[in-house]
Write a protein that holds these residues in place. Structure first.
Motif, short mmCIF file in Angstrom:
data_model
loop_
_atom_site.label_atom_id
_atom_site.label_comp_id
_atom_site.label_asym_id
_atom_site.label_seq_id
_atom_site.Cartn_x
_atom_site.Cartn_y
_atom_site.Cartn_z
N ALA A 104 0.83 -1.21 0.00
CA ALA A 104 0.00 0.00 0.00
C ALA A 104 0.87 1.26 0.00
O ALA A 104 0.55 2.24 -0.69
CB ALA A 104 -0.93 -0.01 1.21
N LYS A 105 1.97 1.24 0.73
CA LYS A 105 2.87 2.40 0.77
C LYS A 105 3.50 2.64 -0.60
O LYS A 105 3.62 3.78 -1.06
CB LYS A 105 3.96 2.20 1.82
CG LYS A 105 3.47 2.31 3.26
CD LYS A 105 4.62 2.08 4.23
CE LYS A 105 4.19 2.25 5.67
NZ LYS A 105 5.30 2.00 6.62
N GLY A 122 -8.29 -5.42 -7.60
CA GLY A 122 -8.98 -6.58 -7.06
C GLY A 122 -9.18 -6.43 -5.56
O GLY A 122 -8.37 -5.83 -4.87
N LYS A 123 -10.27 -7.03 -5.06
CA LYS A 123 -10.55 -6.90 -3.62
C LYS A 123 -9.52 -7.64 -2.77
O LYS A 123 -9.28 -7.28 -1.63
CB LYS A 123 -11.96 -7.41 -3.29
CG LYS A 123 -12.14 -8.92 -3.43
CD LYS A 123 -13.49 -9.36 -2.88
CE LYS A 123 -13.63 -10.88 -2.90
NZ LYS A 123 -14.88 -11.35 -2.31
N VAL A 133 -5.01 -4.42 1.03
CA VAL A 133 -4.24 -3.37 0.35
C VAL A 133 -5.12 -2.22 -0.09
O VAL A 133 -4.76 -1.05 0.08
CB VAL A 133 -3.46 -3.96 -0.84
CG1 VAL A 133 -2.79 -2.84 -1.64
CG2 VAL A 133 -2.41 -4.93 -0.37
N GLY A 134 -6.27 -2.51 -0.67
CA GLY A 134 -7.14 -1.43 -1.13
C GLY A 134 -7.55 -0.49 -0.02
O GLY A 134 -7.49 0.74 -0.15
N GLN A 135 -7.95 -1.06 1.11
CA GLN A 135 -8.38 -0.24 2.24
C GLN A 135 -7.20 0.55 2.82
O GLN A 135 -7.34 1.72 3.19
CB GLN A 135 -8.99 -1.14 3.32
CG GLN A 135 -10.31 -1.78 2.92
CD GLN A 135 -10.14 -3.11 2.20
OE1 GLN A 135 -9.16 -3.35 1.50
NE2 GLN A 135 -11.11 -4.00 2.36
N MET A 136 -6.04 -0.10 2.92
CA MET A 136 -4.86 0.59 3.44
C MET A 136 -4.45 1.74 2.51
O MET A 136 -4.08 2.83 2.97
CB MET A 136 -3.70 -0.39 3.60
CG MET A 136 -3.84 -1.36 4.74
SD MET A 136 -2.44 -2.49 4.83
CE MET A 136 -2.74 -3.28 6.41
N LEU A 137 -4.50 1.49 1.20
CA LEU A 137 -4.12 2.54 0.24
C LEU A 137 -5.05 3.73 0.36
O LEU A 137 -4.59 4.88 0.38
CB LEU A 137 -4.16 1.96 -1.18
CG LEU A 137 -3.88 2.95 -2.31
CD1 LEU A 137 -2.49 3.56 -2.17
CD2 LEU A 137 -4.04 2.27 -3.67
N PRO A 177 -10.89 11.82 -6.76
CA PRO A 177 -10.27 10.51 -6.93
C PRO A 177 -10.64 9.55 -5.79
O PRO A 177 -10.87 9.98 -4.66
CB PRO A 177 -8.78 10.82 -6.92
CG PRO A 177 -8.66 12.05 -6.09
CD PRO A 177 -9.90 12.86 -6.38
N ALA A 178 -10.69 8.26 -6.14
CA ALA A 178 -11.13 7.27 -5.17
C ALA A 178 -10.45 5.94 -5.45
O ALA A 178 -9.85 5.73 -6.51
CB ALA A 178 -12.64 7.10 -5.22
N VAL A 179 -10.55 5.05 -4.46
CA VAL A 179 -10.05 3.68 -4.59
C VAL A 179 -11.25 2.75 -4.63
O VAL A 179 -12.11 2.82 -3.73
CB VAL A 179 -9.13 3.30 -3.42
CG1 VAL A 179 -8.70 1.83 -3.53
CG2 VAL A 179 -7.90 4.20 -3.37
N VAL A 180 -11.34 1.90 -5.65
CA VAL A 180 -12.43 0.95 -5.78
C VAL A 180 -11.84 -0.45 -5.91
O VAL A 180 -10.96 -0.68 -6.75
CB VAL A 180 -13.32 1.25 -7.00
CG1 VAL A 180 -14.38 0.17 -7.18
CG2 VAL A 180 -13.98 2.62 -6.86
N THR A 181 -12.30 -1.38 -5.07
CA THR A 181 -11.87 -2.77 -5.19
C THR A 181 -13.02 -3.59 -5.74
O THR A 181 -14.17 -3.40 -5.34
CB THR A 181 -11.40 -3.35 -3.83
OG1 THR A 181 -12.51 -3.55 -2.97
CG2 THR A 181 -10.40 -2.41 -3.17
#
Length: 254
Positions: A104-105, A122-123, A133-137, A177-181
């Motif tokens: 994620a970092k 991917g989720k 990773v998605g949630q951490m990012l 901007p957003a993160v989508v898994t």
């Protein structure tokens, strides 16, 4: 809109994983590897955004960047994403299997350099099954997030995502901007055609190292032992439903 799609090289889902004799990890020698299936779905959705398919307006995605973190062989995984329709790739070389926080970092550093409008991923990966990773990012970037997406729409500067939850479906809107898994039922990835596979060989893959990003990837966890799950014991036959109910009532009978 620029879309960044992280892709991971994992043991092919058709292959039975084997544990090393010393129980230090999973044996990867001479094992077929492929793109994580959930990441393949994310690549497909990004390409549909560019093509105007799957309910998306044509040109919703103007550039698709596939990024992977792993050994040099992960170039094959990126080439697969390029053959599906991604425009270019980034490989951050790492010979060690990094923990979700480290991944994620590194992705955060890539996002800050590339400045995408959407991170579509991917989720979870089918090797570690961490789903982290998605949630951490999203937390590291302080971006909105939408997980377990079974449908994604981009409109009015937002990602409108239908999520699969225990009680059914939930629809939320995340400001870009957003993160989508993504989840399994979002789409069915295409097979890359031979012409596209040939074209992918000419597309750019930028080679980076972990050191290029000045990120702390030191492990926080120690793997004590890796073992295979216990083998299933043989079942028993019961004469009738009454006997089945009686045994179910008796703890440890089955």
């Amino acid at each position: 809109m620029k879309v960044l799609v992280p892709v991971k090289r994992v043991i092919d889902y058709n292959v039975k994983a084997r544990v090393k004799a010393d129980q230090t990890g999973v044996d990867l020698a001479n094992v077929k590897m492929s793109m994580n299936p959930f990441d393949e779905i994310a690549v497909e959705e990004a390409v549909r955004m560019a093509e105007g398919k799957g309910g998306h307006a044509a040109g919703t995605a103007t550039e698709i960047v596939a990024v992977s973190i792993g050994p040099v062989q992960a170039q094959e995984t990126i080439r697969n994403a390029l053959a599906i329709g991604a425009d270019r790739g980034i490989l951050i070389q790492s010979e060690t299997d990094l923990e979700p926080l480290a991944v994620a970092k590194l992705l955060k550093a890539v996002v800050e350099a590339e400045k995408p409008d959407l991170v579509l991923m991917g989720k979870q990966a089918i090797d570690g099954d961490n789903n982290a990773v998605g949630q951490m990012l999203a937390a590291l970037l302080d971006w909105p997030q939408a997980t377990f997406a079974s449908k994604v729409e981009i409109k009015d500067g937002k990602a409108v995502v239908t999520r699969e939850v225990d009680g059914g479906l939930q629809t939320i809107a995340a400001q870009l901007p957003a993160v989508v898994t993504v989840d399994l039922r979002l789409n069915t990835p295409r097979y890359a055609s031979l012409p596209n596979i040939m074209k992918a060989k000419k597309k750019e893959i930028a080679m980076k190292t972990v050191a290029d990003f000045n990120v702390d990837v030191a492990p926080r966890l120690t793997v004590v032992k890796v073992t295979e799950p216990p083998k299933r014991t043989a079942g028993i036959k019961v004469a009738d439903a009454a006997e089945l109910v009686a045994k179910l009532k008796t703890a440890g009978a089955l």
